[in-house]
Design a protein around this motif. Structure first.
Motif, short mmCIF file in Angstrom:
data_model
loop_
_atom_site.label_atom_id
_atom_site.label_comp_id
_atom_site.label_asym_id
_atom_site.label_seq_id
_atom_site.Cartn_x
_atom_site.Cartn_y
_atom_site.Cartn_z
N LEU A 240 -0.80 7.70 8.12
CA LEU A 240 -2.08 7.20 8.41
C LEU A 240 -2.80 6.48 7.50
O LEU A 240 -3.54 5.67 7.38
N ALA A 241 -2.93 7.22 6.34
CA ALA A 241 -3.74 7.09 5.43
C ALA A 241 -3.37 8.01 4.14
O ALA A 241 -2.98 8.91 4.15
N ALA B 97 -0.33 -5.10 -12.85
CA ALA B 97 0.91 -5.43 -11.82
C ALA B 97 0.75 -6.39 -10.91
O ALA B 97 -0.51 -6.51 -10.33
N GLU B 98 1.79 -7.03 -10.32
CA GLU B 98 1.45 -8.01 -8.97
C GLU B 98 1.14 -7.34 -7.81
O GLU B 98 -0.02 -7.55 -7.24
N ASN B 99 1.73 -6.08 -7.59
CA ASN B 99 1.49 -5.07 -6.45
C ASN B 99 1.08 -3.87 -7.06
O ASN B 99 2.06 -2.87 -7.13
N PRO B 100 -0.09 -3.46 -7.55
CA PRO B 100 -0.42 -2.13 -8.27
C PRO B 100 -0.16 -0.90 -7.38
O PRO B 100 -0.70 -0.85 -6.13
N SER B 101 0.38 0.05 -7.85
CA SER B 101 0.63 1.24 -7.20
C SER B 101 -0.66 2.33 -7.67
O SER B 101 -1.44 1.91 -8.48
N GLY C 31 -4.44 0.89 5.90
CA GLY C 31 -3.66 -0.52 6.20
C GLY C 31 -2.79 -0.98 4.95
O GLY C 31 -2.21 -0.02 4.28
N SER C 32 -3.15 -2.21 4.51
CA SER C 32 -2.46 -2.89 3.69
C SER C 32 -2.70 -2.28 2.45
O SER C 32 -1.62 -2.10 1.47
N GLU C 33 -3.81 -1.99 1.73
CA GLU C 33 -4.06 -1.31 0.77
C GLU C 33 -3.10 0.23 0.65
O GLU C 33 -2.55 0.27 -0.53
N MET C 34 -3.07 0.84 1.59
CA MET C 34 -2.58 1.87 1.56
C MET C 34 -0.88 1.67 1.36
O MET C 34 -0.30 2.45 0.47
N LYS D 167 -0.21 0.65 -2.31
CA LYS D 167 -0.29 1.65 -3.24
C LYS D 167 0.74 2.89 -3.24
O LYS D 167 1.25 3.11 -4.22
N LEU D 168 1.13 3.08 -1.96
CA LEU D 168 1.91 4.19 -1.58
C LEU D 168 3.27 3.80 -1.75
O LEU D 168 4.19 4.53 -2.40
N SER D 169 3.67 2.57 -1.36
CA SER D 169 4.87 2.07 -1.40
C SER D 169 5.17 1.89 -2.84
O SER D 169 6.48 2.33 -3.43
N GLY D 170 4.44 1.67 -3.76
CA GLY D 170 4.59 1.30 -5.27
C GLY D 170 4.71 2.71 -5.96
O GLY D 170 5.80 3.16 -6.81
#
Length: 373
Positions: A150-151, A263-267, A338-341, A344-347
């Motif tokens: 969720l978050a 990074a392009e998609n920072p974690s 949401g998208s920020e989660m 960051k989490l996937s990275g």
């Protein structure tokens, strides 16, 4: 039943999460994510006594339908681990004592270790839980998508501490001896990532002495005049209260952020997340969204009212107020959805997976792992 057992067997590889080894010698000492003991055995006993999943799902669906017809509140069972991952909930917990909050009737449980939480989630006896970030991924993989995140509720809680004044940057760790606990779990992966990304070979350029407990690291600091250790909050604060020579040299979260800034998609370095059973979310979307709104308000309160929040943290037996007051500014309690989660989490999970796929349950979660309103 076989699915339950495979899930719970996998947890023995994952319950010691980021900053995750508890202090067995003194159970009153706080830790970021307490260490599991006899996880497979205790979980298996719980599973064998549990009703079949189909029965639980049917019961949950009937309860949701009844609530919708009668206009009754939705019962929401929430669990969290003793430490930073529970601290952000305390205002909501306190408010919920007076009755339902935004249509949800809450039942909160603070658990001492992850192996108390995971069987409850797997067997349908808990609806929402605050757990270590990579454990969420392990559960998702081993339940075939029955868990969603969720978050993000806690960023990194790891710190490099020393009794001297020799470490001002990550580069200063080269040639040093570092005492740490959590070998084979995410503390090791996080440390390796920070070191290697700063041009330091973890196997050749530093000596890492792995201990089984945080207290052993503190003892090593006391006996080694030039010693350096990696510890989590709020254990850092507890250690400083016993040895005023200990100082925070590096914030591992800030070191991670510095490496990710271009990074392009920072974690991000992430300690804990809040997860929900996918079935519960599908059957009770309004209740889940109401929880998220209330939880965000609780996190904002905790971060903005340190002394009052510390009193609540002690009230719910998470850590003493005196420790919480000093530790809260360093616990990185947050609310990211949401998208920020997802970014960051996937990275973060990718970094762990690159070092050891088992740390995330064998493979990175698919998109449906990330809850979206």
């Amino acid at each position: 039943m076989k699915k339950f057992l495979s899930v719970l067997a996998a947890l023995t590889l994952s319950v010691s999460m980021l900053a995750g080894c508890g202090n067995k010698a003194n159970q009153t000492e706080p830790s970021a994510v307490p260490e599991s003991s006899q996880a497979a055995e205790s979980a298996s006993e719980t599973v064998s006594a549990a009703p079949e999943a189909s029965e639980q799902e049917s019961s949950t669906a009937e309860a949701a339908e009844t609530a919708a017809v009668t206009g009754e509140e939705t019962a929401v069972r929430v669990m969290a681990l003793k430490g930073p991952t529970a601290m952000g909930m305390v205002k909501l917990m306190d408010t919920a004592e007076a009755g339902p909050v935004n249509g949800n009737a809450y039942e909160f449980t603070i658990a001492a270790s992850a192996d108390e939480v995971t069987p409850k989630l797997v067997q349908g006896d808990a609806d929402i839980a605050a757990v270590p970030a990579n454990l969420a991924s392990v559960l998702y993989n081993n339940t075939e998508g029955k868990i969603q995140v969720l978050a993000v509720n806690t960023l990194g809680v790891l710190y490099i501490v020393e009794s001297g004044d020799t470490v001002q940057s990550a580069a200063d760790l080269k040639g040093k001896t570092i005492y740490a606990s959590g070998k084979g779990s995410t503390p090791e992966y996080a440390l390796n990532y920070i070191l290697s990304s700063n041009g330091i070979d973890p196997e050749k350029d530093v000596t890492i002495e792995w201990k089984s407990e945080h207290s052993e690291c503190v003892a090593a600091l006391a006996s080694d005049e030039g010693g350096i250790a990696m510890l989590p909050q709020p254990f850092v604060t507890t250690a400083q209260s016993k040895n005023d020579k200990i100082r925070i040299a590096l914030d591992m979260t800030k070191e991670w952020d510095a490496l990710q800034k271009d990074a392009e998609n920072p974690s991000a370095l992430i300690t804990g997340v809040v997860v929900v059973r996918s079935d519960f979310a599908a059957e009770n979307p309004d209740a889940v969204n109401a929880f998220l709104d209330s939880y965000k308000e609780s996190v904002d309160y905790v971060n903005g009212n340190t002394e009052d929040a510390a009193a609540l943290i002690e009230k719910y037996d998470i850590v003493p107020a005196a420790v919480a007051v000093k530790a809260l500014p360093y616990c990185n309690i947050t609310f990211i959805e949401g998208s920020e989660m997802k970014e960051k989490l996937s990275g973060y999970l990718s970094v762990l997976s690159d070092q050891n796929p088992k740390a995330v349950g064998g493979t990175l979660p698919a998109d449906d792992f990330y809850y979206s309103r």
